[in-house]
Design a protein around this motif. Structure first.
Motif: not given
Ligand SMILES: [Zn+2]
Length: 195
Positions: A35-40, A52-62
């Motif tokens: 729940h602390l992971q950055p979200r898209c 609100q999907n889990l974000a990848m390195g650039n702050g966006r989800c897959r």
């Protein structure tokens, strides 16, 4: 048939109490921090709210550009490794996917309003695919051109022509008139080919 998790041999790692403990610990750790992971933050299609999907390195989800390569591979297709097993199948799948994406994009662009189209074209001009160095150079050139345009538009003096300039223009007009008279005179004096 052997089920997943069945020990390879008595006393082996797979399926052992130790492996189960490691797996359980990592799952619990993940559940405590997920729940602390950055979200898209991209606007989702359903209701325009953040994805609100889990974000990848650039702050966006897959699904929202998280997998778009940055740096030299920015917006360039990632081709399969030629030596990998099934490379040809992967390549064909990739080419088909690119074709489908291009058709979908063309359809979307065709439905744009003129303003959307203008915004899209501007974005395309400033977001060219390819190596970072080339894009940085293009960006620097755009910025320089913009600053020169700004400077020119700000510093254009709207002053009346100076006396010196007026004098020069008068001299130039005199010379032109003189030249015109000389040409006219030559033409009237010229006997021509049948003279
Ligand atoms: Zn997303």
């Amino acid at each position: 048939m052997k089920r997943a998790g069945t020990p390879e041999r008595p006393g082996g790692w797979r399926g052992s109490a130790a492996q189960i403990a490691v797996g359980r610990a990592s799952i619990m750790r993940w559940n405590s921090i997920r729940h602390l992971q950055p979200r898209c933050g991209a606007a989702r299609k359903r209701d325009g709210e953040p994805c609100q999907n889990l974000a990848m390195g650039n702050g966006r989800c897959r699904c929202h550009g998280g997998r778009t390569p940055k740096g030299d591979g920015y917006h360039l297709p990632v081709w399969p490794d030629g030596k990998a097993p099934g490379a040809m199948t992967k390549l064909n799948k990739k080419l088909n996917a690119l074709d489908r994406a291009a058709a979908k994009r063309a359809k979307r662009i065709a439905a744009f309003t003129p303003e959307q189209r203008q915004r899209y074209d501007a974005w395309r001009r400033t977001h060219k695919p390819g190596p970072a160095a080339v894009r940085d150079r293009a960006k620097a050139e755009r910025q320089q051109a913009a600053s020169v345009r700004k400077m020119l538009s700000e510093s254009r003096p709207e002053t009346a022509p100076s006396d010196e300039q007026a004098e020069l223009e008068r001299l130039l007009a005199d010379r032109k008139a003189e030249l015109a008279r000389a040409i006219a005179k030559k033409q009237t004096n010229d006997p021509g080919a049948f003279g």
